[in-house]
Design a protein around this motif. Structure first.
Motif, PDB file in Angstrom:
ATOM      1  N   LYS A  63      23.878  -4.626   4.524  1.00 38.48           N
ATOM      2  CA  LYS A  63      23.577  -3.604   5.529  1.00 38.48           C
ATOM      3  C   LYS A  63      22.177  -3.816   6.092  1.00 38.48           C
ATOM      4  O   LYS A  63      21.950  -3.677   7.304  1.00 38.48           O
ATOM      5  N   GLU A  64      21.247  -4.164   5.222  1.00 39.83           N
ATOM      6  CA  GLU A  64      19.878  -4.407   5.663  1.00 39.83           C
ATOM      7  C   GLU A  64      19.817  -5.624   6.591  1.00 39.83           C
ATOM      8  O   GLU A  64      19.087  -5.610   7.600  1.00 39.83           O
ATOM      9  N   ASP A  65      20.579  -6.670   6.255  1.00 42.79           N
ATOM     10  CA  ASP A  65      20.643  -7.850   7.129  1.00 42.79           C
ATOM     11  C   ASP A  65      21.148  -7.455   8.513  1.00 42.79           C
ATOM     12  O   ASP A  65      20.589  -7.866   9.544  1.00 42.79           O
ATOM     13  N   ILE A  66      22.233  -6.673   8.533  1.00 39.89           N
ATOM     14  CA  ILE A  66      22.848  -6.290   9.809  1.00 39.89           C
ATOM     15  C   ILE A  66      21.880  -5.450  10.639  1.00 39.89           C
ATOM     16  O   ILE A  66      21.724  -5.671  11.845  1.00 39.89           O
ATOM     17  N   ASP A  67      21.231  -4.498   9.995  1.00 39.56           N
ATOM     18  CA  ASP A  67      20.267  -3.661  10.716  1.00 39.56           C
ATOM     19  C   ASP A  67      19.137  -4.504  11.309  1.00 39.56           C
ATOM     20  O   ASP A  67      18.717  -4.293  12.456  1.00 39.56           O
ATOM     21  N   ARG A  68      18.662  -5.455  10.526  1.00 34.93           N
ATOM     22  CA  ARG A  68      17.572  -6.319  10.996  1.00 34.93           C
ATOM     23  C   ARG A  68      18.030  -7.183  12.169  1.00 34.93           C
ATOM     24  O   ARG A  68      17.304  -7.342  13.166  1.00 34.93           O
ATOM     25  N   ILE A  69      19.247  -7.713  12.074  1.00 36.05           N
ATOM     26  CA  ILE A  69      19.783  -8.568  13.144  1.00 36.05           C
ATOM     27  C   ILE A  69      20.013  -7.761  14.413  1.00 36.05           C
ATOM     28  O   ILE A  69      19.659  -8.200  15.525  1.00 36.05           O
ATOM     29  N   LEU A  70      20.577  -6.565  14.273  1.00 39.58           N
ATOM     30  CA  LEU A  70      20.832  -5.743  15.454  1.00 39.58           C
ATOM     31  C   LEU A  70      19.548  -5.382  16.182  1.00 39.58           C
ATOM     32  O   LEU A  70      19.534  -5.251  17.414  1.00 39.58           O
ATOM     33  N   ALA A  71      18.479  -5.252  15.438  1.00 41.34           N
ATOM     34  CA  ALA A  71      17.197  -4.900  16.057  1.00 41.34           C
ATOM     35  C   ALA A  71      16.674  -6.008  16.971  1.00 41.34           C
ATOM     36  O   ALA A  71      15.802  -5.749  17.822  1.00 41.34           O
ATOM     37  N   THR A 117      26.790 -11.743  18.325  1.00 42.06           N
ATOM     38  CA  THR A 117      28.132 -11.735  17.733  1.00 42.06           C
ATOM     39  C   THR A 117      28.175 -10.806  16.533  1.00 42.06           C
ATOM     40  O   THR A 117      29.151 -10.067  16.337  1.00 42.06           O
ATOM     41  N   VAL A 118      27.138 -10.844  15.720  1.00 40.52           N
ATOM     42  CA  VAL A 118      27.053  -9.920  14.579  1.00 40.52           C
ATOM     43  C   VAL A 118      27.065  -8.480  15.079  1.00 40.52           C
ATOM     44  O   VAL A 118      27.751  -7.611  14.514  1.00 40.52           O
ATOM     45  N   ALA A 119      26.321  -8.211  16.142  1.00 41.67           N
ATOM     46  CA  ALA A 119      26.313  -6.861  16.709  1.00 41.67           C
ATOM     47  C   ALA A 119      27.708  -6.460  17.165  1.00 41.67           C
ATOM     48  O   ALA A 119      28.152  -5.323  16.921  1.00 41.67           O
ATOM     49  N   ASP A 141      34.251  -4.182   8.382  1.00 38.33           N
ATOM     50  CA  ASP A 141      33.775  -3.631   7.114  1.00 38.33           C
ATOM     51  C   ASP A 141      32.896  -4.610   6.353  1.00 38.33           C
ATOM     52  O   ASP A 141      32.036  -4.194   5.560  1.00 38.33           O
ATOM     53  N   GLU A 142      33.109  -5.893   6.564  1.00 36.91           N
ATOM     54  CA  GLU A 142      32.267  -6.930   5.972  1.00 36.91           C
ATOM     55  C   GLU A 142      32.062  -8.010   7.024  1.00 36.91           C
ATOM     56  O   GLU A 142      32.988  -8.303   7.795  1.00 36.91           O
ATOM     57  N   ILE A 143      30.874  -8.608   7.038  1.00 36.97           N
ATOM     58  CA  ILE A 143      30.581  -9.680   7.981  1.00 36.97           C
ATOM     59  C   ILE A 143      30.022 -10.868   7.206  1.00 36.97           C
ATOM     60  O   ILE A 143      29.060 -10.728   6.438  1.00 36.97           O
ATOM     61  N   PHE A 144      30.623 -12.034   7.424  1.00 32.41           N
ATOM     62  CA  PHE A 144      30.184 -13.275   6.783  1.00 32.41           C
ATOM     63  C   PHE A 144      29.758 -14.265   7.867  1.00 32.41           C
ATOM     64  O   PHE A 144      30.469 -14.430   8.871  1.00 32.41           O
ATOM     65  N   ILE A 145      28.637 -14.902   7.659  1.00 31.75           N
ATOM     66  CA  ILE A 145      28.232 -16.001   8.549  1.00 31.75           C
ATOM     67  C   ILE A 145      28.820 -17.273   7.952  1.00 31.75           C
ATOM     68  O   ILE A 145      28.223 -17.937   7.099  1.00 31.75           O
ATOM     69  N   LEU A 146      30.001 -17.567   8.397  1.00 28.56           N
ATOM     70  CA  LEU A 146      30.792 -18.654   7.822  1.00 28.56           C
ATOM     71  C   LEU A 146      31.788 -19.100   8.878  1.00 28.56           C
ATOM     72  O   LEU A 146      32.430 -18.262   9.520  1.00 28.56           O
TER      73      LEU A 146
END
Length: 435
Positions: free
Chosen positions: A61-69, A165-167, A175-180
């Motif tokens: 969740k922290e990764d996603i929040d940081r990326i969205l920013a 894309t993550v955003a 519900d889950e996001i993988f960079i793969l």
């Protein structure tokens, strides 16, 4: 039947046929290794194919929040607007599907339910283009269908996390996001590993390796479509603007060097001017290195006798995208049946369907529109049935019918299930019944 061509496809000699033949073998090896070695194999292949080996492929969740920013506000706003369009149409599709129960005879109830798949793996390609729209099409639609758990996978692009894309995946409801990426992502979702739960269904486009992985895994999991290169076909009469025709043909030709673009027209003048405009537009198009190859090798311009002949020829092609640039575009709804999606009139274009209008862009290619439509809410639903008999007399009557029908097929065990109900509810005598 002979056709008059102003331009005919001249596919280049396939110098990659040997390597293409290796695709199934390579894919099978990757799947088998991941099935055996789990996350260890996933990490090995991600390092080999994408030079990507982070401590964890899954974003917190922290990764996603940081990326969205890091994503521009306008991009976030546009993603939300496009997803709202996709959601509206998907909700209308879902509302068109009804559960029902019908009493076919007194006390005999038959019913139907549309139950969502319980877990979906959504693959969003990277590569040449970061396909944000594929996140909208796969994840939003799954969530509208009621899928409880959606896993999103997208590859790194040039060693970086594709933030937009993550955003898109996050805002769509993944519900889950993988960079793969690649086969390793598809296989991990399908067979399950220590870090990734096994899904029931795979959705989303990809390159030849991803498509082959889905083909090999089909049956073990469900899939949306066997998808090939993007296709566009335009039907145009003498009222069409050749500049619009050329622009829209090249808009799809830029997808890849193997993307056919076809014009079927009743006007030789429109056809020839379209070809002239294509040549001119390719001088300034930033993706001309790709579009020039596909248009040069796979582009066609077909001259039809009249508009009905044009629609007939278009149906024979059975292309993914069919755009109608004619005086009366809506007549195509009655004249044509074989297409993934139809785009009516000059104020509409295929790019709207690809990127923003709300219909799904995961569509059948290579003639598959003859037997299937594209990805939609219904792909994520399992239409199941149930039965209940509450009337003793009707159960007995069905038992007699079942007995006769089953014995006509030599199924004695089936027949006895029917006999038993006829005995219990109608008093029929059967020698084998000895309680």
């Amino acid at each position: 039947m002979s056709r008059a061509y102003l331009k005919k496809a001249t596919p280049a000699t396939d110098t990659a046929s040997a390597s293409s033949a290796d695709v199934p073998t390579i894919v099978r090896t990757v799947i088998d290794d991941i099935r055996r070695d789990g996350d260890e194999a996933v990490r090995r292949y991600s390092s080999k194919f994408d030079k990507w080996e982070p401590p964890s492929f899954k974003l917190s969740k922290e990764d996603i929040d940081r990326i969205l920013a890091t994503v521009p506000d306008q991009t976030i706003a546009d993603i939300k607007e496009v997803q709202a369009n996709v959601r509206k149409f998907a909700e209308a599709q879902r509302a068109s599907l009804h559960d029902f129960e019908v009493e076919t005879s007194p006390g005999v109830f038959l019913g139907q339910r549309n139950n969502p798949v319980q877990s979906v793996g959504a693959y969003v390609p990277g590569g040449r283009y970061p396909l944000l729209a594929s996140a909208h099409m796969t994840v939003v639609t799954a969530k509208v269908a009621g899928v409880p758990h959606v896993v999103g996978c997208t590859p790194p692009i040039r060693g970086e996390i594709p933030a937009a894309t993550v955003a898109a995946l996050h805002l769509a409801g993944a519900d889950e996001i993988f960079i793969l990426g690649g086969v390793q992502a598809v296989a991990a979702m399908a067979v399950g590993t220590e870090a990734m739960r096994k899904v029931d269904f795979l959705a989303g486009p990809g390159n030849a390796f991803v498509a082959e992985a889905k083909r090999q895994l089909f049956g073990e999991v469900g899939i949306d479509l066997f998808a090939g290169p993007t296709e566009v076909l335009i039907v145009a009469d003498d009222q069409a603007d050749p500049f619009v025709v050329a622009t829209d043909l090249l808009s799809q030709a830029e997808h890849g060097p193997d993307s056919p673009a076809v014009l079927i027209t009743t006007s030789e003048e429109v056809g020839r001017k379209t070809m002239e405009y294509c040549d001119a537009l390719l001088q300034t198009l930033s993706t001309a290195d790709i579009a020039r190859v596909s248009w040069g090798n796979l582009g066609e311009v077909v001259l039809a006798k009249d508009i009905n002949d044009a629609y007939r020829i278009a149906d024979e092609y059975a292309f993914e995208h069919v755009q109608i640039l004619t005086e009366n575009p809506r007549e195509a709804l009655d004249k044509m049946t074989n297409y993934g999606a139809l785009f009516l009139g000059a104020m509409t274009c295929v790019s709207y369907g690809d990127k923003c209008i709300g219909t799904n862009h995961v569509l059948p290619t290579r003639g598959a529109s003859r037997y299937t439509g594209g990805l939609w809410v219904g792909k994520y639903l399992r239409t199941v049935t149930y039965q209940e008999v509450r009337n003793p007399e009707e159960s007995g009557k069905l038992g007699r019918l079942c007995g006769r029908a089953a014995r006509a097929e030599l199924f004695e065990g089936h027949a006895r299930s029917g006999d038993l109900r006829a005995h219990d509810h109608l008093g029929d005598a059967h020698d084998w019944i000895k309680r």
